[in-house]
Scaffold this motif. Structure first.
Motif, PDB file in Angstrom:
ATOM      1  N   VAL A 192     -37.031 -21.513   6.667  1.00 52.59           N
ATOM      2  CA  VAL A 192     -36.479 -22.470   5.708  1.00 52.59           C
ATOM      3  C   VAL A 192     -35.080 -22.890   6.138  1.00 52.59           C
ATOM      4  O   VAL A 192     -34.348 -22.119   6.770  1.00 52.59           O
ATOM      5  CB  VAL A 192     -36.432 -21.882   4.281  1.00 52.59           C
ATOM      6  CG1 VAL A 192     -37.832 -21.591   3.759  1.00 52.59           C
ATOM      7  CG2 VAL A 192     -35.569 -20.622   4.233  1.00 52.59           C
ATOM      8  N   LYS A 193     -34.728 -24.112   5.780  1.00 50.05           N
ATOM      9  CA  LYS A 193     -33.377 -24.633   5.977  1.00 50.05           C
ATOM     10  C   LYS A 193     -32.736 -24.729   4.601  1.00 50.05           C
ATOM     11  O   LYS A 193     -33.244 -25.405   3.714  1.00 50.05           O
ATOM     12  CB  LYS A 193     -33.442 -26.007   6.639  1.00 50.05           C
ATOM     13  CG  LYS A 193     -32.103 -26.681   6.831  1.00 50.05           C
ATOM     14  CD  LYS A 193     -31.405 -26.225   8.087  1.00 50.05           C
ATOM     15  CE  LYS A 193     -30.182 -27.077   8.380  1.00 50.05           C
ATOM     16  NZ  LYS A 193     -29.475 -26.653   9.620  1.00 50.05           N
ATOM     17  N   VAL A 194     -31.615 -24.040   4.417  1.00 52.13           N
ATOM     18  CA  VAL A 194     -30.961 -24.001   3.106  1.00 52.13           C
ATOM     19  C   VAL A 194     -30.113 -25.252   2.930  1.00 52.13           C
ATOM     20  O   VAL A 194     -29.202 -25.512   3.737  1.00 52.13           O
ATOM     21  CB  VAL A 194     -30.081 -22.749   2.965  1.00 52.13           C
ATOM     22  CG1 VAL A 194     -29.487 -22.679   1.571  1.00 52.13           C
ATOM     23  CG2 VAL A 194     -30.882 -21.481   3.282  1.00 52.13           C
ATOM     24  N   PRO A 195     -30.394 -26.051   1.899  1.00 53.76           N
ATOM     25  CA  PRO A 195     -29.583 -27.261   1.674  1.00 53.76           C
ATOM     26  C   PRO A 195     -28.168 -26.899   1.211  1.00 53.76           C
ATOM     27  O   PRO A 195     -27.928 -25.809   0.694  1.00 53.76           O
ATOM     28  CB  PRO A 195     -30.350 -27.993   0.557  1.00 53.76           C
ATOM     29  CG  PRO A 195     -31.667 -27.310   0.445  1.00 53.76           C
ATOM     30  CD  PRO A 195     -31.472 -25.910   0.909  1.00 53.76           C
ATOM     31  N   GLN A 196     -27.243 -27.824   1.395  1.00 56.99           N
ATOM     32  CA  GLN A 196     -25.902 -27.635   0.874  1.00 56.99           C
ATOM     33  C   GLN A 196     -25.953 -27.537  -0.647  1.00 56.99           C
ATOM     34  O   GLN A 196     -26.713 -28.245  -1.302  1.00 56.99           O
ATOM     35  CB  GLN A 196     -24.997 -28.811   1.285  1.00 56.99           C
ATOM     36  CG  GLN A 196     -24.749 -28.911   2.784  1.00 56.99           C
ATOM     37  CD  GLN A 196     -24.005 -27.691   3.328  1.00 56.99           C
ATOM     38  OE1 GLN A 196     -23.215 -27.057   2.634  1.00 56.99           O
ATOM     39  NE2 GLN A 196     -24.256 -27.375   4.600  1.00 56.99           N
ATOM     40  N   GLY A 197     -25.156 -26.642  -1.206  1.00 60.52           N
ATOM     41  CA  GLY A 197     -25.148 -26.464  -2.656  1.00 60.52           C
ATOM     42  C   GLY A 197     -26.175 -25.462  -3.140  1.00 60.52           C
ATOM     43  O   GLY A 197     -26.337 -25.291  -4.356  1.00 60.52           O
ATOM     44  N   TYR A 198     -26.854 -24.757  -2.197  1.00 64.07           N
ATOM     45  CA  TYR A 198     -27.883 -23.779  -2.555  1.00 64.07           C
ATOM     46  C   TYR A 198     -27.668 -22.503  -1.747  1.00 64.07           C
ATOM     47  O   TYR A 198     -26.966 -22.483  -0.728  1.00 64.07           O
ATOM     48  CB  TYR A 198     -29.286 -24.333  -2.289  1.00 64.07           C
ATOM     49  CG  TYR A 198     -29.701 -25.446  -3.221  1.00 64.07           C
ATOM     50  CD1 TYR A 198     -30.475 -25.180  -4.349  1.00 64.07           C
ATOM     51  CD2 TYR A 198     -29.317 -26.762  -2.976  1.00 64.07           C
ATOM     52  CE1 TYR A 198     -30.852 -26.203  -5.201  1.00 64.07           C
ATOM     53  CE2 TYR A 198     -29.697 -27.788  -3.828  1.00 64.07           C
ATOM     54  CZ  TYR A 198     -30.465 -27.499  -4.945  1.00 64.07           C
ATOM     55  OH  TYR A 198     -30.824 -28.500  -5.793  1.00 64.07           O
ATOM     56  N   ILE A 199     -28.331 -21.430  -2.183  1.00 64.25           N
ATOM     57  CA  ILE A 199     -28.352 -20.174  -1.432  1.00 64.25           C
ATOM     58  C   ILE A 199     -29.789 -19.644  -1.406  1.00 64.25           C
ATOM     59  O   ILE A 199     -30.597 -19.971  -2.277  1.00 64.25           O
ATOM     60  CB  ILE A 199     -27.412 -19.105  -2.044  1.00 64.25           C
ATOM     61  CG1 ILE A 199     -27.742 -18.861  -3.528  1.00 64.25           C
ATOM     62  CG2 ILE A 199     -25.952 -19.501  -1.867  1.00 64.25           C
ATOM     63  CD1 ILE A 199     -26.916 -17.754  -4.177  1.00 64.25           C
ATOM     64  N   TRP A 200     -30.061 -18.830  -0.388  1.00 62.96           N
ATOM     65  CA  TRP A 200     -31.352 -18.147  -0.260  1.00 62.96           C
ATOM     66  C   TRP A 200     -31.093 -16.666  -0.521  1.00 62.96           C
ATOM     67  O   TRP A 200     -30.217 -16.066   0.098  1.00 62.96           O
ATOM     68  CB  TRP A 200     -31.919 -18.369   1.142  1.00 62.96           C
ATOM     69  CG  TRP A 200     -33.227 -17.662   1.429  1.00 62.96           C
ATOM     70  CD1 TRP A 200     -33.379 -16.393   1.902  1.00 62.96           C
ATOM     71  CD2 TRP A 200     -34.553 -18.186   1.264  1.00 62.96           C
ATOM     72  NE1 TRP A 200     -34.719 -16.090   2.044  1.00 62.96           N
ATOM     73  CE2 TRP A 200     -35.467 -17.178   1.660  1.00 62.96           C
ATOM     74  CE3 TRP A 200     -35.061 -19.403   0.827  1.00 62.96           C
ATOM     75  CZ2 TRP A 200     -36.835 -17.356   1.632  1.00 62.96           C
ATOM     76  CZ3 TRP A 200     -36.435 -19.582   0.803  1.00 62.96           C
ATOM     77  CH2 TRP A 200     -37.308 -18.572   1.197  1.00 62.96           C
ATOM     78  N   VAL A 201     -31.830 -16.076  -1.457  1.00 61.95           N
ATOM     79  CA  VAL A 201     -31.547 -14.702  -1.867  1.00 61.95           C
ATOM     80  C   VAL A 201     -32.784 -13.819  -1.684  1.00 61.95           C
ATOM     81  O   VAL A 201     -33.920 -14.291  -1.789  1.00 61.95           O
ATOM     82  CB  VAL A 201     -31.085 -14.633  -3.341  1.00 61.95           C
ATOM     83  CG1 VAL A 201     -29.784 -15.401  -3.542  1.00 61.95           C
ATOM     84  CG2 VAL A 201     -32.166 -15.147  -4.297  1.00 61.95           C
TER      85      VAL A 201
END
Length: 296
Positions: A192-201
């Motif tokens: 996955v590519k994390v968009p700006q303004g988001y996080i992957w947890v």
């Protein structure tokens, strides 16, 4: 000697300038001095101080630090079910963003907690939770570790290792016996590519955590909006024998991983502790004022 010489005749021959004047002769004070005001006892002041402490605790809970209870095993062994953590809510007000490796509390982004039992606190627990003296029991919040921030690529192939921007993570915090990724098509086969303004947890108990991996079909594709992050968990405050800080693991500092928004320095004091510190100067001032009034 006559009055033209500046003296008035008196029965005892004392010049008028040398005689002490009565209190009523122009100094504005009553003839009878008022007794000093008796200071209030400590027990009468105690409710006032408690009230100030509660107000400070409420303000601190809202803007600075809040306690949260760990409801599940998804963050073992870093956090155990029933642990209490203190979450820094101050630094996000100054523009600080979640960073890789941090343990964060966030609002449920898209029904991740659907089907989970809802706590039923009593009246006392509700009041204490409202003022921040007990962990919140009604808020729909989750706690996970940040793996990727805006611009990162997070990837797993099979059971691991977990990759961020092409760099393998050494994850000593993963639950003993677990692999960094699960061996199913969802938890072990993703990029996955994390968009700006988001996080992957992801949870530290990888085989027992319903995290970003298992919500890729929701409206945010498993990502958590930064605006939904309550703050960073900085201290395990309870039980006492598990007290400790929650630092960022060294694996997230390895060269080549990429820049990220570092969190500012965080507070590590419980709301009630800060409230008591705030009350102490008030108490000292009131006692000094009372002692000064008594001395007059």
């Amino acid at each position: 000697m006559n009055s033209a010489d500046g003296f008035a005749a008196a029965g005892d021959g004392t010049p008028e300038e040398k005689r002490p004047r009565a209190a009523s002769e122009g100094d504005g004070r009553d003839e009878t001095a008022r007794p000093p005001k008796k200071p209030r006892s400590f027990w009468k002041e105690l409710p006032i101080l408690i009230g100030i402490a509660l107000v400070l605790a409420l303000l601190i809970k809202t803007f600075l630090v809040q306690a949260f209870s760990i409801p599940s095993d998804s963050m073992q062994n870093t956090l155990q079910q029933g642990d209490r953590v203190l979450v820094d809510k101050l630094t996000p007000w100054f523009g600080s963003k979640p960073g890789r490796g941090e343990v964060v509390v966030f609002h449920d982004p898209d029904s991740w907690l659907a089907g989970e039992p809802t706590p039923n606190p009593n009246a006392v627990q509700k009041v204490l939770s409202w003022i921040g003296l007990m962990p919140s029991v009604n808020e729909k919040d989750l706690i996970k570790r940040v793996i990727g921030v805006g611009g990162d690529t997070v990837e797993c192939k099979g059971t691991g290792p977990l990759m961020v921007n092409g760099k393998a993570l050494n994850e000593p915090y993963v639950y003993p016996g677990n692999t960094p990724c699960t061996d199913d098509e969802v938890g072990g086969r993703f990029k996955v590519k994390v968009p700006q303004g988001y996080i992957w947890v992801m949870g530290d108990h990888r085989q027992n955590s319903s995290d970003s991996r298992y919500h890729q079909s929701d409206q945010h594709h498993g990502m958590v909006p930064v605006k939904d992050v309550v703050g960073r968990a900085i201290v395990k405050a309870w039980p006492i024998n598990r007290w400790g800080t929650l630092p960022v693991p060294d694996t997230f500092d390895q060269p080549g991983l990429g820049d990220q928004s570092a969190a500012a320095a965080s507070l590590s004091v419980a709301p009630q502790g800060i409230a008591l510190v705030g009350v102490l100067p008030v108490a000292v001032w009131r006692r000094r004022r009372a002692a000064s009034a008594e001395a007059r």
